[in-house]
Write an enzyme that holds these catalytic residues in place. Structure first.
Site, mmCIF file in Angstrom:
data_model
loop_
_atom_site.group_PDB
_atom_site.id
_atom_site.type_symbol
_atom_site.label_atom_id
_atom_site.label_comp_id
_atom_site.label_asym_id
_atom_site.label_seq_id
_atom_site.Cartn_x
_atom_site.Cartn_y
_atom_site.Cartn_z
ATOM 1 N N SER A 289 -56.174 -42.168 76.075
ATOM 2 C CA SER A 289 -57.167 -41.870 75.040
ATOM 3 C C SER A 289 -58.566 -41.836 75.632
ATOM 4 O O SER A 289 -58.793 -42.271 76.766
ATOM 5 C CB SER A 289 -57.114 -42.939 73.934
ATOM 6 O OG SER A 289 -57.654 -44.160 74.413
ATOM 7 N N CYS A 290 -59.513 -41.352 74.846
ATOM 8 C CA CYS A 290 -60.903 -41.291 75.313
ATOM 9 C C CYS A 290 -61.434 -42.691 75.594
ATOM 10 O O CYS A 290 -62.137 -42.905 76.589
ATOM 11 C CB CYS A 290 -61.777 -40.566 74.294
ATOM 12 S SG CYS A 290 -61.744 -41.287 72.624
#
Length: 495
Positions: A289-290
């Site tokens: 994920s970011c």
């Protein structure tokens, strides 16, 4: 001549030097796949003003602004070496050369550069690898922009197609318009042409086939001349091997990368941390994920230097498309409330996901999140207990050094300014940016760090780096990490 005129003439002289750099920068990239930068700030496609701004940034690593005359001399010498694909930091080359002879006599400079860059002198460019974007939302369009900007001479990654569900008669033009205009990241840098008859988008010379399908397994990519492709799944519809394996049943697909955390046994890759563990037999991977990408490099650096005993990660995250614009039903707790009006407490798996890239931190981190009414750029607050005491100055000096000279310099950025806010980091290509002035440390084992991240563009750059690694096309970073890992770096000035 008075002071005003002196400054005007000095600026004009620097601007003229920057203008002379532009064709050399472009030629190195188009002919050799050589990307030049100044402390991670890419110079490709930059205006003279942007180039001079990058020279000003170099003061983070020294007392003086980088001299553009020295940069030009290095670039012209690089142009004559016949380099292969590489990511070359000109500022660090200048620093190293100045620390030696310091004389910019052409032969001495050429000999120095030939020795420093021996790995890529005369090297062949990587072979082409086809890339397909399955889904064309926020991340898909930004990944497309990056791939188009990196197209260079046509070797390495080649964006060949996007796959979407049909949205009606005007679908193709609307997709192209969303690529052309972005409310957060601005206009596309270049030209876009739409061919509705052949269902293609031509963007800066990159011809992209638009394929309409609801079923990944039903597509025959070879019909479009696409083979051995890496499919980047941006939809988040499938997260496990069974679902993502549908892509592998399509003709012309070799591997799949998910732009979300993978489930089960899927490897979650954070480039720069565990990307060297990608194997040829890994047919399905995740780019995590970011938030995981933003915090993992900082945690890895701190754990190696100080040891991380335990910690809590609080993310202040921009709203996303899965939230409602106004109050309405949502299957998730609180996410049904209006995203543009509320701060929303929600869950995040980012802290636990760190352990997939850094197994030594398993069970040591907790995490929570607050969604806030901003469209992009988020903030991770790391509240950590280290294995040994450290002061604010020591922690900041270490992270500043890490952002400039370590193997994580593509992932970690660093800034010290009393005036920066979230919008200042829109378009930053690093996974995370340490805000040095916000660091809290009193000389004991407890430290609080604030790490900004463009959760769209910074993450998309990490995705592209993983795809490059999968394709064997990620350019080597040169010069290598400084031999003296703990050299003193002057305190950063505000920007």
């Amino acid at each position: 001549m008075n002071a005003y005129e002196d400054e005007q003439h000095a600026w004009a002289a620097r601007e003229e030097l920057a203008e002379r750099m532009i064709p050399v920068i472009g030629r190195l990239y188009r002919a050799n796949g050589t990307v030049v930068s100044i402390h991670g700030r890419r110079l490709i496609g930059c205006s003279p003003i942007d180039i001079l701004k990058a020279h000003r940034f170099a003061r983070l690593a020294g007392d003086d602004v980088l001299d553009p005359a020295k940069t030009l001399a290095v670039l012209e010498s690089l142009d004559a070496l016949g380099l292969g694909a590489a990511s070359i930091d000109v500022a660090r080359l200048v620093q190293r050369f100045d620390a030696g002879s310091g004389s910019y006599e052409p032969r001495a400079l050429a000999d120095f550069l030939r020795a420093e860059l021996a790995e890529v002198v005369g090297a062949e460019p990587p072979g082409p690898t086809d890339v397909v974007l399955y889904g064309f939302g926020r991340i898909g369009r930004l990944v497309a922009r990056i791939l188009i900007a990196h197209a260079g001479r046509g070797s390495g990654l080649r964006l060949r197609a996007i796959v979407v569900r049909s949205g009606g008669d005007k679908d193709l033009r609307k997709r192209a318009s969303l690529l052309r205009r972005d409310s957060v990241h601005g206009s596309f840098d270049g030209s876009i042409e739409v061919d509705e008859k052949n269902q293609t988008i031509l963007a800066n010379g990159t011809l992209i086939r638009v394929i309409y399908s609801d079923d990944p397994a039903a597509i025959d990519y070879t019909e479009y001349g696409i083979d051995g492709a890496i499919v980047v799944d941006n939809t988040g519809r499938w997260r496990d091997e069974e679902g993502l394996g549908r892509h592998l049943r399509a003709r012309g697909v070799a591997r799949v990368l998910l732009t979300a955390p993978g489930r089960g046994s899927i490897k979650n890759i954070v480039h720069g941390i565990n990307s060297d563990g990608i194997e040829k037999g890994d047919r399905i991977l995740s780019a995590a994920s970011c938030t995981t990408n933003a915090i993992t490099p900082v945690l890895a650096a701190l754990d190696e230097e100080y040891g991380v005993e335990r910690g809590h990660v609080e993310t202040v995250h921009s709203f996303t498309n899965d939230q409602n614009l106004i109050d309405n039903f949502h299957s998730g707790d609180r996410r049904g409330r209006a995203a543009t009006l509320n701060m929303v407490i929600t869950e995040t798996g980012a802290a636990k996901a760190v352990a997939k890239a850094l197994p030594q931190l398993a069970g040591r981190l907790t995490g929570s999140a607050i969604r806030v009414p901003t469209p992009d750029v988020s903030l991770a607050i790391l509240n950590l207990k280290l294995d040994r005491a450290a002061s604010k100055a020591e922690i900041n000096a270490f992270l500043r050094r890490t952002s400039l000279t370590s193997k994580l310099r593509q992932q970690i950025d660093y800034i010290e300014s009393p005036e920066v806010v979230s919008t200042d980091f829109v378009g930053n290509n690093r996974a995370g940016i340490v805000d040095g002035l916000a660091t809290l440390a009193d000389g004991d084992e407890n430290v609080v760090l604030y790490v900004w991240y463009d959760n769209e563009f910074g993450y998309s750059n990490q995705v592209v780096r993983v795809v490059e690694k999968m394709a064997g096309a990620h350019p080597i970073q040169l010069p290598e990490r400084d031999a003296v890992a703990h050299e003193e770096v002057p305190v950063a000035q505000t920007v």
